[in-house]
Design a protein around this motif. Structure first.
Motif, PDB file in Angstrom:
ATOM      1  N   THR A   1       0.898  -1.384  -0.013  1.00  8.45           N
ATOM      2  CA  THR A   1       0.131   0.152  -0.084  1.00  8.45           C
ATOM      3  C   THR A   1       0.890   1.410   0.112  1.00  8.45           C
ATOM      4  N   VAL A   2       0.466   2.203  -0.847  1.00  5.60           N
ATOM      5  CA  VAL A   2       1.333   3.391  -0.885  1.00  5.60           C
ATOM      6  C   VAL A   2       0.596   4.440   0.114  1.00  5.60           C
ATOM      7  N   LEU A   3       1.265   4.952   1.002  1.00  4.92           N
ATOM      8  CA  LEU A   3       0.810   5.947   1.898  1.00  4.92           C
ATOM      9  C   LEU A   3       1.141   7.292   1.588  1.00  4.92           C
ATOM     10  N   GLU A   4       0.587   8.358   1.920  1.00  2.05           N
ATOM     11  CA  GLU A   4       0.905   9.776   1.971  1.00  2.05           C
ATOM     12  C   GLU A   4       0.193  10.473   2.826  1.00  2.05           C
ATOM     13  N   GLY A   5       1.095  11.190   3.557  1.00  2.00           N
ATOM     14  CA  GLY A   5       0.703  12.271   4.900  1.00  2.00           C
ATOM     15  C   GLY A   5       1.763  13.224   4.798  1.00  2.00           C
ATOM     16  N   VAL A   6       1.195  14.297   6.043  1.00  2.00           N
ATOM     17  CA  VAL A   6       1.970  15.378   6.119  1.00  2.00           C
ATOM     18  C   VAL A   6       2.739  15.424   7.580  1.00  2.00           C
ATOM     19  N   ILE A   7       4.012  15.644   7.914  1.00  2.00           N
ATOM     20  CA  ILE A   7       4.517  15.717   9.183  1.00  2.00           C
ATOM     21  C   ILE A   7       3.801  16.668   9.804  1.00  2.00           C
ATOM     22  N   GLU A   8       3.489  16.265  11.156  1.00  2.00           N
ATOM     23  CA  GLU A   8       2.827  17.225  12.243  1.00  2.00           C
ATOM     24  C   GLU A   8       3.540  18.531  12.280  1.00  2.00           C
ATOM     25  N   GLY A   9       2.871  19.556  12.094  1.00  2.00           N
ATOM     26  CA  GLY A   9       3.663  20.931  12.437  1.00  2.00           C
ATOM     27  C   GLY A   9       4.516  21.627  11.135  1.00  2.00           C
ATOM     28  N   SER A  10       4.119  20.856  10.062  1.00  2.00           N
ATOM     29  CA  SER A  10       4.925  21.131   8.927  1.00  2.00           C
ATOM     30  C   SER A  10       3.989  21.108   7.859  1.00  2.00           C
ATOM     31  N   GLU A  11       4.451  21.363   6.436  1.00  2.00           N
ATOM     32  CA  GLU A  11       3.895  21.309   5.169  1.00  2.00           C
ATOM     33  C   GLU A  11       4.584  20.307   4.398  1.00  2.00           C
ATOM     34  N   THR A  12       5.472  19.153   5.023  1.00  2.00           N
ATOM     35  CA  THR A  12       6.132  18.363   4.451  1.00  2.00           C
ATOM     36  C   THR A  12       5.448  16.989   4.112  1.00  2.00           C
ATOM     37  N   HIS A  13       5.152  16.854   2.917  1.00  2.00           N
ATOM     38  CA  HIS A  13       4.432  15.330   2.495  1.00  2.00           C
ATOM     39  C   HIS A  13       5.252  14.428   2.305  1.00  2.00           C
ATOM     40  N   VAL A  14       5.126  13.103   2.827  1.00  2.00           N
ATOM     41  CA  VAL A  14       5.830  12.065   2.688  1.00  2.00           C
ATOM     42  C   VAL A  14       5.214  10.825   2.226  1.00  2.00           C
ATOM     43  N   PHE A  15       5.648  10.286   1.013  1.00  2.00           N
ATOM     44  CA  PHE A  15       5.098   8.980   0.668  1.00  2.00           C
ATOM     45  C   PHE A  15       5.937   7.679   1.186  1.00  2.00           C
ATOM     46  N   ALA A  16       5.129   6.800   1.526  1.00  2.00           N
ATOM     47  CA  ALA A  16       5.990   5.383   1.902  1.00  2.00           C
ATOM     48  C   ALA A  16       5.261   4.340   1.247  1.00  2.00           C
ATOM     49  N   ILE A  17       5.841   3.215   1.177  1.00  2.00           N
ATOM     50  CA  ILE A  17       5.208   2.007   0.543  1.00  2.00           C
ATOM     51  C   ILE A  17       5.273   0.973   1.640  1.00  2.00           C
ATOM     52  N   VAL A  18       4.204   0.483   2.221  1.00  2.00           N
ATOM     53  CA  VAL A  18       4.270  -0.463   3.191  1.00  2.00           C
ATOM     54  C   VAL A  18       3.525  -1.742   3.059  1.00  2.00           C
ATOM     55  N   PRO A  19       3.862  -2.874   3.607  1.00  2.00           N
ATOM     56  CA  PRO A  19       2.911  -4.108   3.521  1.00  2.00           C
ATOM     57  C   PRO A  19       1.670  -3.753   4.036  1.00  2.00           C
ATOM     58  N   THR A  20       0.627  -4.217   3.029  1.00  2.00           N
ATOM     59  CA  THR A  20      -0.730  -3.971   3.265  1.00  2.00           C
ATOM     60  C   THR A  20      -1.442  -4.966   4.735  1.00  2.00           C
ATOM     61  N   GLU A  21      -0.799  -6.064   4.873  1.00  2.00           N
ATOM     62  CA  GLU A  21      -1.089  -7.270   5.900  1.00  2.00           C
ATOM     63  C   GLU A  21      -0.725  -6.843   7.179  1.00  2.00           C
ATOM     64  N   GLN A  22      -1.245  -5.869   7.930  1.00  2.00           N
ATOM     65  CA  GLN A  22      -0.824  -5.328   9.254  1.00  2.00           C
ATOM     66  C   GLN A  22      -1.885  -4.817   9.840  1.00  2.00           C
ATOM     67  N   GLN A  23      -1.766  -4.869  11.238  1.00  2.00           N
ATOM     68  CA  GLN A  23      -2.890  -4.562  11.961  1.00  2.00           C
ATOM     69  C   GLN A  23      -3.163  -2.975  12.027  1.00  2.00           C
ATOM     70  N   GLY A  24      -2.192  -1.950  11.565  1.00  2.00           N
ATOM     71  CA  GLY A  24      -2.554  -0.795  11.380  1.00  2.00           C
ATOM     72  C   GLY A  24      -3.295  -0.441  10.115  1.00  2.00           C
ATOM     73  N   ILE A  25      -3.503  -1.228   9.223  1.00  2.00           N
ATOM     74  CA  ILE A  25      -4.335  -0.750   8.167  1.00  2.00           C
ATOM     75  C   ILE A  25      -5.662  -1.575   8.012  1.00  2.00           C
ATOM     76  N   ARG A  26      -6.784  -0.945   8.314  1.00  2.00           N
ATOM     77  CA  ARG A  26      -8.055  -1.653   8.587  1.00  2.00           C
ATOM     78  C   ARG A  26      -9.056  -1.051   7.429  1.00  2.00           C
ATOM     79  N   PHE A  27      -9.457  -1.887   6.477  1.00  2.00           N
ATOM     80  CA  PHE A  27     -10.411  -1.555   5.582  1.00  2.00           C
ATOM     81  C   PHE A  27     -11.874  -1.912   6.279  1.00  2.00           C
ATOM     82  N   ALA A  28     -12.664  -0.823   5.703  1.00  2.00           N
ATOM     83  CA  ALA A  28     -14.006  -0.681   6.224  1.00  2.00           C
ATOM     84  C   ALA A  28     -14.989  -1.730   5.433  1.00  2.00           C
TER      85      ALA A  28
END
Length: 393
Positions: free
Chosen positions: A151-178
């Protein structure tokens, strides 16, 4: 295998998908079998390096492959197109070392990509813990996520305008599909929402960052025109599928109209039916020519050294893609609607399944407003201005 061989293989996959597309659309099950077919065919690693078992093909070929698969099933064509874009995400923004690592991993494991990067939602928040980034948040769309490996994730570091892309395994507890995708069309794309909770990523895996600093290139912004042309190609594939399915029905089932004063023995002899198919086919041939032309243009820059791309060239390509997308949306919806006029009342039966093409195309063509695409083209034609890169241009 050369490009023609891959396109032929995609055509074979499309024929398999078309055989039960209506039944699978009604069932609405997660398309694990369909993605398995894409993996078994080799299409998933079409753009992957040959040294790791990939097809080593160009985006020019990938666009045609997407189109072919969508001809058989629009949902699966969309999934494959999004996969190609997300699989290319590292090459768009990452460092050379990161690109090599991601491409080797994805190609050698035949991995399928999903993405949680919907810009119309609030950004995921990223907490910087020193050596680790922690992602949290929610995205209302996550196409393909449920059946993805990465899964490709994209977010912004708190307190900044810095966007960060990262590629992570989908099968993990922190990714929950509705599992809440329930739309008119493209029902098998698994485009529902996702919750991201405490997904941890090493700073070393933050795409394009060296010592926590990102060095931007114009090339980084090619993600939007590249995926807009993905859209246009699976729209064309859906429209082609509609015309093919309708033509088969007309040949096999439609009856001539006996009350017009110009009676024919067969529907295929009716002048208005011949004229109708001629008009629709002519539109799709014209759209195909435009899409092939702009596909060759963007493919050239996607495979060229990243530092060479200028803002002007990027903007000119984006405008051409905007024009192609606007054209196929109009023509594709026209085809998906008028095929009912050419097949007759009985073709509206649910068992025939002609509605799937209109539903699929109508649903995804609402992704972003087409009038804004025409405005981009108009500003270029009238004023010579190129669109400013955004999440949608």
């Amino acid at each position: 295998m050369d490009a023609a061989g891959w396109i032929d293989r995609a055509r074979q996959v499309a024929d398999i998908l078309a055989a039960d597309a209506v039944e699978r659309d009604r069932a609405g099950a997660a398309p694990r079998t369909e993605v398995g077919l894409l993996k078994a065919s080799g299409l998933v690693t079409l753009l992957g390096p040959t040294q790791h078992g990939g097809g080593g093909q160009t985006w020019d070929t990938a666009y045609r492959v997407i189109r072919e698969v969508a001809r058989g099933d629009g949902s699966i064509g969309q999934l494959l197109g999004y996969h190609y874009l997300w699989a290319w995400a590292a090459r768009l923004v990452a460092t050379e070392e990161q690109i090599s690592a991601v491409e080797e991993l994805a190609t050698s494991t035949n991995a399928f990509f999903g993405g949680a990067v919907n810009p119309r939602d609030a950004d995921l928040t990223i907490h910087d813990e020193g050596d680790t980034l922690v992602y949290n948040g929610r995205k209302s769309f996550s196409t393909g996520g449920v059946i993805s490996d990465l899964t490709v994730l994209e977010g912004v570091i708190e307190g900044s305008e810095t966007h960060v892309f990262a590629i992570v395994p989908t099968e993990q507890q922190g990714i929950r599909f509705a599992h809440d995708w329930d739309n008119l069309g493209q029902r098998l794309t698994e485009s529902g929402s996702v919750e991201i909770k405490d997904v941890r990523v090493d700073w070393a895996s933050a795409a394009g960052f060296v010592d926590k600093q990102f060095q931007p290139l114009v090339y980084n912004t090619l993600n939007v025109p590249a995926i807009q042309l993905v859209f246009a190609n699976f729209y064309l594939g859906i429209a082609q599928g509609a015309l093919e399915r309708a033509a088969a029905y007309t040949r096999e089932n439609s009856r001539a109209w006996p009350y017009g004063g110009d009676d024919k023995g067969r529907a295929t002899e009716e002048w208005y039916i011949l004229e109708g198919y001629g008009e629709l086919q002519s539109k799709l041939w014209a759209d195909e020519a435009l899409l092939d032309a702009v596909g060759a243009e963007i493919s050239e820059v996607l495979h060229a050294p990243r530092e060479q791309l200028t803002e002007r060239r990027r903007g000119e390509i984006a405008v051409r893609i905007a024009a192609a997308k606007a054209r196929i949306v109009d023509d594709g919806l026209d085809v998906a609607t008028k095929v009912f006029e050419l097949t007759g009342a009985r073709a509206s039966a649910s068992a025939v399944g002609l509605d799937i093409f209109w539903r699929n195309l109508r649903t995804h063509s609402l992704h972003d407003p087409v009038p804004y695409k025409r405005r981009e083209v108009g500003r270029y034609a009238l004023l010579g201005e190129i669109p400013e890169p955004t999440w949608y241009t």
